[in-house]
Write an enzyme that holds these catalytic residues in place. Structure first.
Site, short mmCIF file in Angstrom:
data_model
loop_
_atom_site.label_atom_id
_atom_site.label_comp_id
_atom_site.label_asym_id
_atom_site.label_seq_id
_atom_site.Cartn_x
_atom_site.Cartn_y
_atom_site.Cartn_z
N ASN A 129 50.48 32.36 59.86
CA ASN A 129 50.56 33.55 60.93
C ASN A 129 49.78 32.45 62.00
O ASN A 129 48.99 32.17 61.89
CB ASN A 129 49.76 34.60 60.59
CG ASN A 129 51.45 35.37 59.63
OD1 ASN A 129 51.96 34.80 59.50
ND2 ASN A 129 50.87 36.64 59.28
N LYS A 180 58.51 34.62 65.03
CA LYS A 180 57.86 34.43 64.04
C LYS A 180 57.04 35.38 65.53
O LYS A 180 56.01 36.39 65.24
CB LYS A 180 57.05 33.79 63.10
CG LYS A 180 56.16 34.37 61.75
CD LYS A 180 56.92 35.11 60.80
CE LYS A 180 56.27 35.62 60.08
NZ LYS A 180 55.21 34.28 59.15
#
Length: 293
Positions: free
Chosen positions: A94, A175
């Protein structure tokens, strides 16, 4: 192929298991000080992986780096002498902002960036659950990485669906937008993703998305606020029963990836003189929680 998974947390363990089943020679590099680690995926028999073996690391064709973003530079620096100069380094985590430090650390290694929407949850130290099917995108982060399109076939054979993205930064920004919206709020309020669908969070979510959209456009990313909103809403609905990774980090008093998610957004916003007060307040709130420990 010889593949070493560096940082076998939930998503790393998931890929290690699937790549092993696809016939590759998979080893692990972890914080566990043992020569071998067992990984069980769902209800399948547990698999045994060699762990922390410098010789296996030296022979690796691919390093799949699934460490949390704050650990990437530190861990890769510590094992740099055991990584072959031609080994492909794939970052899958992430947040954004680690690629530049890895390029400086290993300038000759092909560097590939990856983002995945597969869901994974560690039920226990050695048991990982595949909690949701998704898609994985790969793309080059340097010149040598552009020669690595064949990895789509390698990874797709292990866990579909995998595709190559010529503008991987665009996918990573999308994202990041989702993570900026979902992760800090769920961590601060200690709630599941689905609870963000409640009306009390709507204005705050919209403000986050608006700010992210402005920064993305300044970065040259083709972003539309309505599309980002729809994307965030879809993830909130699809992962409604899940706890975000940041929520889990805060719940267990672990350092979160806030510097590489909201922090990265703020850094880019500052570069373009864009004000992002909602995201700045969330960043500050998470840092205060971490510092209180």
């Amino acid at each position: 192929m010889n593949i070493t998974v560096v940082g076998p947390g939930a998503i790393g363990s998931l890929w290690a298991s699937y790549l092993h089943d696809a016939g590759h020679h998979v080893c692990l590099w972890s914080r566990q000080n043992t020569a071998a680690l067992m990984v069980q995926r769902d209800d399948h028999p547990a698999q045994r992986f060699t762990n922390n073996d410098p010789q296996s690391l030296l022979q690796a064709d691919i390093l799949l780096v699934t460490l949390k973003a704050p650990l990437v530079e530190q861990v890769l620096s510590s094992i740099r002498q055991h990584i072959a100069p031609e080994a492909i380094v794939m970052l899958m985590h992430n947040g954004m902002g680690t690629a530049d430090s890895v390029k400086a650390l290993m300038p000759d290694n092909p560097l590939v960036l990856a983002t995945t929407t597969h869901g994974a949850y560690r039920k226990s130290a050695n048991h990982v659950l595949h909690t949701g099917q998704g898609k994985t995108l790969l793309g080059a982060a340097n010149h040598n990485g552009k020669q690595c399109g064949f990895l789509v076939d390698v990874f797709n054979h292990a866990l579909t669906e995998v595709a190559w993205h010529d503008e991987i930064d665009h996918a990573l920004w999308n994202k990041l937008a989702i993570n900026c919206a979902i992760n800090p709020l769920t961590a601060i309020h200690q709630i599941r993703n689905g609870e963000l669908a409640q009306t009390e969070f709507r204005d705050q979510l919209q403000s986050i998305i608006n700010e992210v959209c402005c920064v993305m456009q300044a970065e040259g990313i083709d972003a539309v606020e309505a599309n980002l909103t729809a994307m965030v809403d879809q993830v909130i609905h699809a992962t409604s029963n899940n706890f975000s990774s940041m929520e889990q980090d805060i719940a267990h008093q672990r350092t979160s990836e806030i510097d590489f998610i909201t922090g990265y957004l703020i850094k880019c916003a500052n570069k373009h003189n864009i004000s992002v007060p909602t995201n700045h307040a969330l960043y500050k709130a998470i840092k205060q929680i971490e510092q209180s420990w």
